[in-house]
Design an enzyme around this catalytic site. Structure first.
Site, PDB file in Angstrom:
ATOM      1  N   GLU A  61     -66.242   1.258 -67.354  1.00 16.57           N
ATOM      2  CA  GLU A  61     -65.731  -0.100 -67.137  1.00 16.57           C
ATOM      3  C   GLU A  61     -64.305  -0.117 -66.599  1.00 16.57           C
ATOM      4  O   GLU A  61     -63.984  -0.900 -65.691  1.00 16.57           O
ATOM      5  CB  GLU A  61     -65.810  -0.909 -68.438  1.00 16.57           C
ATOM      6  CG  GLU A  61     -67.188  -1.412 -68.792  1.00 16.57           C
ATOM      7  CD  GLU A  61     -68.103  -0.351 -69.368  1.00 16.57           C
ATOM      8  OE1 GLU A  61     -69.301  -0.618 -69.543  1.00 16.57           O
ATOM      9  OE2 GLU A  61     -67.605   0.771 -69.642  1.00 16.57           O
TER      10      GLU A  61
ATOM     11  N   HIS B 299     -71.407  -5.575 -80.408  1.00 15.49           N
ATOM     12  CA  HIS B 299     -72.039  -6.095 -79.192  1.00 15.49           C
ATOM     13  C   HIS B 299     -72.274  -7.600 -79.256  1.00 15.49           C
ATOM     14  O   HIS B 299     -72.993  -8.147 -78.415  1.00 15.49           O
ATOM     15  CB  HIS B 299     -73.388  -5.401 -78.960  1.00 15.49           C
ATOM     16  CG  HIS B 299     -73.276  -3.980 -78.508  1.00 15.49           C
ATOM     17  ND1 HIS B 299     -72.636  -3.026 -79.253  1.00 15.49           N
ATOM     18  CD2 HIS B 299     -73.702  -3.352 -77.382  1.00 15.49           C
ATOM     19  CE1 HIS B 299     -72.699  -1.859 -78.611  1.00 15.49           C
ATOM     20  NE2 HIS B 299     -73.326  -2.041 -77.470  1.00 15.49           N
TER      21      HIS B 299
END
Length: 330
Positions: free
Chosen positions: A60, A129
Site C-alpha cells: 500500500e 478489518h
C-alpha cells in the site's frame, strides 16, 4: 432515471470518467484480472487495457506513493485500497505527501488523486478489518474526505472527486454496496463539501453520513407513525464539513442527534456536536446527543459485533430521550 446498486453506480462512474479523460487511470490490488475484491472494477481491464488498469503488489505504501507521483506528472489516478484499514500502511504517503505537497511547494503542482476504499463493520471481518477511521483523515487540512450514502450521490460525488484538483479520500461502506437507488441517466456532479437534507422534519434533526443515513431515514419513517417529525441531514462530506446546512436544520428543529459508525470519543460526531453548539446554541432545547459504536476493538463473533455497532434501536432510544427531556408531545 435508472435503478442500480451502489456498486454499479461506482463502476459506471469509473468507466465514464476513463472514457472522458485519458489521464484517468486505476491502481490497486487485484483490480484488473480479478475485477476488484468487491467487483467495482470488473471488466475495466478488458475495456481500457493494462496501461490504465494496473494491478499492484501488496504494498500500500508503494502504490499510494506511485499515485502521488503520477498526479504530480499530470495524470489523474484513482487508487483503490482493498479496505480502509489497509490505508494505515500508506498513511505517510497520504498524510505527508498527497495532502501537503501543493502547500509546501507553493502551489507549483496540484495532486488530483482519489483514494477509494471500503470500510465499516458488520461483515465479521475482525477488529483490524472493520474500523471506521475516517476521522483520522478528516482531521488533515489539504485532504478532502467524501462519504456518500446512496447510489446517486456515490456516482455524482466520485465524478466530482476524480475531476477535483485536490486529493480526495472516497469512503464506501461495505454495507452499502448492494443497496439500490435511482440514478439519473445524464451526467451529474455534486460540489464536495455540501450536505443535503435527506428528509425534512420539524421536531428533531438527525445528522449522519454513509451507512448511518439509511438507518436514520428508516427510524424517521417509523417515528412518523407516532406523529414525530424527524429531519435527516446527510453530511456527504467530512472535509470540507458543511456546518451551515446542519446548523440551519437544528435552528429549525431545536433538537439534534448525531449518528455515526465510528467510536464516540474524538469522532466525527464530536466535531458536529461542537459545531452545533457554536452555530445553533441559542436554538437548542436540549443538549446534542450522539449515537456511536462501543469503544472496543470490534468483535468477530456475530452477536458481539452486532451489539457493538449502533443500530436503529439505539438511535430511536436516544431520539425519544431527547424529545422527552424537552417535554415534547406528539
Amino acid at each position: 432515471m435508472a435503478e442500480m446498486t451502489f456498486r454499479q453506480a461506482l463502476k459506471d462512474c469509473l468507466r465514464a470518467e476513463m472514457t472522458r479523460d485519458e489521464r484517468v487511470l486505476l491502481l490497486g490490488e487485484e483490480i484488473g484480472r480479478f475485477g476488484g475484491s468487491y467487483k467495482i472494477t470488473e471488466g475495466l481491464l478488458d475495456e481500457f487495457g493494462p496501461e490504465r488498469v494496473r494491478d499492484t503488489p501488496i504494498a500500500e505504501n508503494g502504490f499510494a506513493g506511485v499515485g502521488v507521483g503520477a498526479a504530480m506528472l499530470g495524470l489523474r489516478p484513482v487508487v483503490e485500497f482493498m479496505t480502509l484499514n489497509f490505508s494505515v500502511l500508506a498513511f505517510d504517503q497520504i498524510v505527508n505527501h498527497a495532502t501537503k505537497i501543493y502547500t509546501m511547494f507553493g502551489g507549483q503542482t496540484s495532486i488530483p488523486i482519489v483514494y477509494r476504499t471500503p470500510g465499516g463493520g458488520g461483515q465479521q471481518l475482525g477488529a483490524t478489518h472493520s474500523q471506521n477511521i475516517e476521522v483520522w483523515y478528516a482531521h488533515m487540512p489539504g485532504l478532502k474526505v467524501v462519504a456518500p450514502s446512496n447510489p446517486a450521490d456515490a456516482k455524482a460525488l466520485l465524478t466530482a472527486s476524480i475531476r477535483d484538483e485536490d486529493p480526495v479520500l472516497f469512503l464506501e461502506n461495505l454495507n452499502l454496496y448492494n443497496t439500490k437507488g435511482e440514478v439519473p441517466d445524464e451526467e451529474q456532479t455534486l460540489e464536495l463539501g455540501t450536505a443535503s437534507v435527506a428528509r425534512e422534519g420539524s421536531d428533531l434533526t438527525v445528522i449522519a453520513y454513509s451507512r448511518g443515513v439509511g438507518v436514520a431515514l428508516k427510524v424517521a419513517e417509523e417515528l412518523a407513525k407516532d406523529g414525530v417529525s424527524i429531519e435527516v441531514v446527510d453530511l456527504r462530506s467530512l472535509r470540507p464539513l458543511d456546518r451551515p446546512t446542519f446548523c440551519r436544520s437544528v435552528a429549525r428543529t431545536s433538537r439534534a442527534v448525531v449518528f455515526e459508525d465510528d467510536w464516540l470519543s474524538y469522532g466525527v460526531g464530536a466535531e458536529v456536536a461542537a459545531s452545533v453548539q457554536e452555530g445553533a446554541f441559542d436554538f437548542l432545547d436540549a443538549p446534542v446527543r450522539r449515537v456511536a459504536a462501543a469503544e472496543i476493538p470490534l468483535p468477530y463473533a456475530k452477536p458481539l459485533e452486532k451489539a457493538a455497532l449502533p443500530d436503529a434501536e439505539d438511535l430511536t432510544r436516544v431520539i425519544r430521550e431527547t424529545l422527552d427531556a424537552t417535554g415534547f408531545s406528539a
